[in-house]
Motif scaffolding. Structure first.
Motif, mmCIF file in Angstrom:
data_model
loop_
_atom_site.group_PDB
_atom_site.id
_atom_site.type_symbol
_atom_site.label_atom_id
_atom_site.label_comp_id
_atom_site.label_asym_id
_atom_site.label_seq_id
_atom_site.Cartn_x
_atom_site.Cartn_y
_atom_site.Cartn_z
ATOM 1 N N LEU A 78 -53.219 -2.986 17.748
ATOM 2 C CA LEU A 78 -53.450 -3.684 16.488
ATOM 3 C C LEU A 78 -52.246 -3.418 15.603
ATOM 4 C CD1 LEU A 78 -57.040 -2.601 15.388
ATOM 5 C CD2 LEU A 78 -56.328 -4.915 15.936
ATOM 6 N N VAL A 79 -51.901 -4.351 14.745
ATOM 7 C CA VAL A 79 -50.842 -4.087 13.787
ATOM 8 C C VAL A 79 -51.278 -4.634 12.433
ATOM 9 C CG1 VAL A 79 -49.532 -6.041 14.711
ATOM 10 C CG2 VAL A 79 -48.390 -4.408 13.249
ATOM 11 N N LEU A 80 -51.182 -3.799 11.410
ATOM 12 C CA LEU A 80 -51.692 -4.134 10.084
ATOM 13 C C LEU A 80 -50.715 -3.681 9.006
ATOM 14 C CD1 LEU A 80 -55.264 -2.731 10.707
ATOM 15 C CD2 LEU A 80 -54.706 -5.163 10.513
ATOM 16 N N GLY A 88 -48.812 0.232 13.672
ATOM 17 C CA GLY A 88 -49.288 -0.199 14.990
ATOM 18 C C GLY A 88 -50.169 0.887 15.560
#
Lengths: 175, 147
Positions: B35-37, B27
């Motif tokens: 954003l979280v990826l 995060g």
């Protein structure tokens, strides 16, 4: 130091073998139809927001009612006060060995509709969202998807069809 | 519905889970927006120092993110209403050491490795975890045996 490194490599050896690394060219963007389909067919995602200057990431259960993501979770007393004007929401899945994978990222504002009286909010609260972790102070959150994007690599069963399907809905089941 | 409850995981339980996984979600805050990826990681434990190593493409959102980051791993079995999650908070820094040395010892073995030439290290300041326990479940052994 050497022994610690050795221990560390032993831990790695217990993991599933990683499939041969995929070429970067194989990472493709999802179109909005694919992203919506994947969002609609899963029910566990991660909610991220900034709180006191730091990002927070929480696993939550959700239902996607295009273009709205409806979440039920116990935020705890502290996070109930978090500003939700901009949040991110992520869902992903992958093959056990990393031979395929995808992720969808939604961004937009979130609203706490736990006590909202509007008809639309009352309707959203009838959606079958099982809170992952039931709590005393269960909140209903609504994320309005403004940006929806996603990436994929390899042969994704849900998009490409395949005899070999993920054994569980989430990657967590299969690892 | 079966009553379930959440319990806090100890630091050692969190570490045990971090050792078993190799993909989590980072995060980040970029231009004020969260954003979280998903990303592959390698847990490095050396001389009482603990950190996570990542490889990403130079110039992508993770490479450009603010230093304050969160990192999450989880495992959830929806059919049995069981699961756990571990959350780290810490600072993300670029690693400028020789790539050959990094690859030899700390490579997160990214599923997508091409062009992942930006090496990043997350120094956690806090590690916490929770586990959802199903009330009807009777633990046959002490819970640490399951980790």
């Amino acid at each position: 130091m050497t022994s610690k490194l050795h221990e560390s490599s032993e831990h790695m050896a217990q993991r599933p073998t990683t499939a041969a690394s995929v070429s970067h060219d194989d990472l493709q963007s999802l179109d909005s139809t694919e992203a919506s389909l994947l969002l609609a067919s899963h029910h566990l995602g991660r909610l991220a927001f900034a709180f006191e200057g730091w990002p927070v990431v929480l696993p939550v259960n959700y239902v996607f009612d295009d273009p709205t993501i409806v979440i039920r979770t116990d935020l705890g007393a502290k996070l109930s006060a978090a500003p939700f004007h901009a949040v991110a929401f992520e869902v992903d899945d992958s093959g056990t060995l990393g031979e395929w994978g995808w992720s969808v990222l939604a961004q937009g504002p979130a609203f706490d509709i736990t006590d909202a009286d509007e008809a639309h909010c009352r309707l959203l609260r009838t959606l079958p969202v099982e809170p992952w972790a039931p709590g005393e102070r269960d909140h209903w959150l609504m994320v309005t998807t403004v940006n929806l994007s996603g990436k994929r690599f390899g042969r994704v069963p849900e998009l490409d069809g395949s005899a070999v399907r993920s054994s569980g809905e989430q990657s967590g089941d299969t690892r | 519905m079966t009553e379930s409850w959440l319990e806090e995981l100890s630091q050692e339980q969190c570490l045990a889970l971090l050792r078993t996984e190799n993909v989590g979600r980072i995060g980040i805050i970029l231009d004020g927006l969260p954003l979280v990826l998903p990303i592959n990681y390698e847990l490095v434990e050396m001389n009482d120092r603990l950190c996570l190593m990542f490889r990403t493409r130079s110039g992508n959102v993770i490479d450009r993110a603010a230093a304050e980051v969160a990192f999450e791993i989880d495992g959830v079995d929806p059919s049995h209403r069981r699961g756990w999650s571990v959350l780290l908070r810490g600072t993300l820094q670029h690693v400028t050491a020789d790539n050959t040395l990094l690859r030899a010892h700390f490579d997160p073995n990214s599923w997508l490795s091409a062009d992942r030439d930006a090496w990043l290290v997350l120094e956690p300041s806090t590690i916490s975890g929770r586990r959802l326990v199903e009330a009807t479940l009777k633990w046959a052994f002490h819970e640490s045996a399951y980790l």
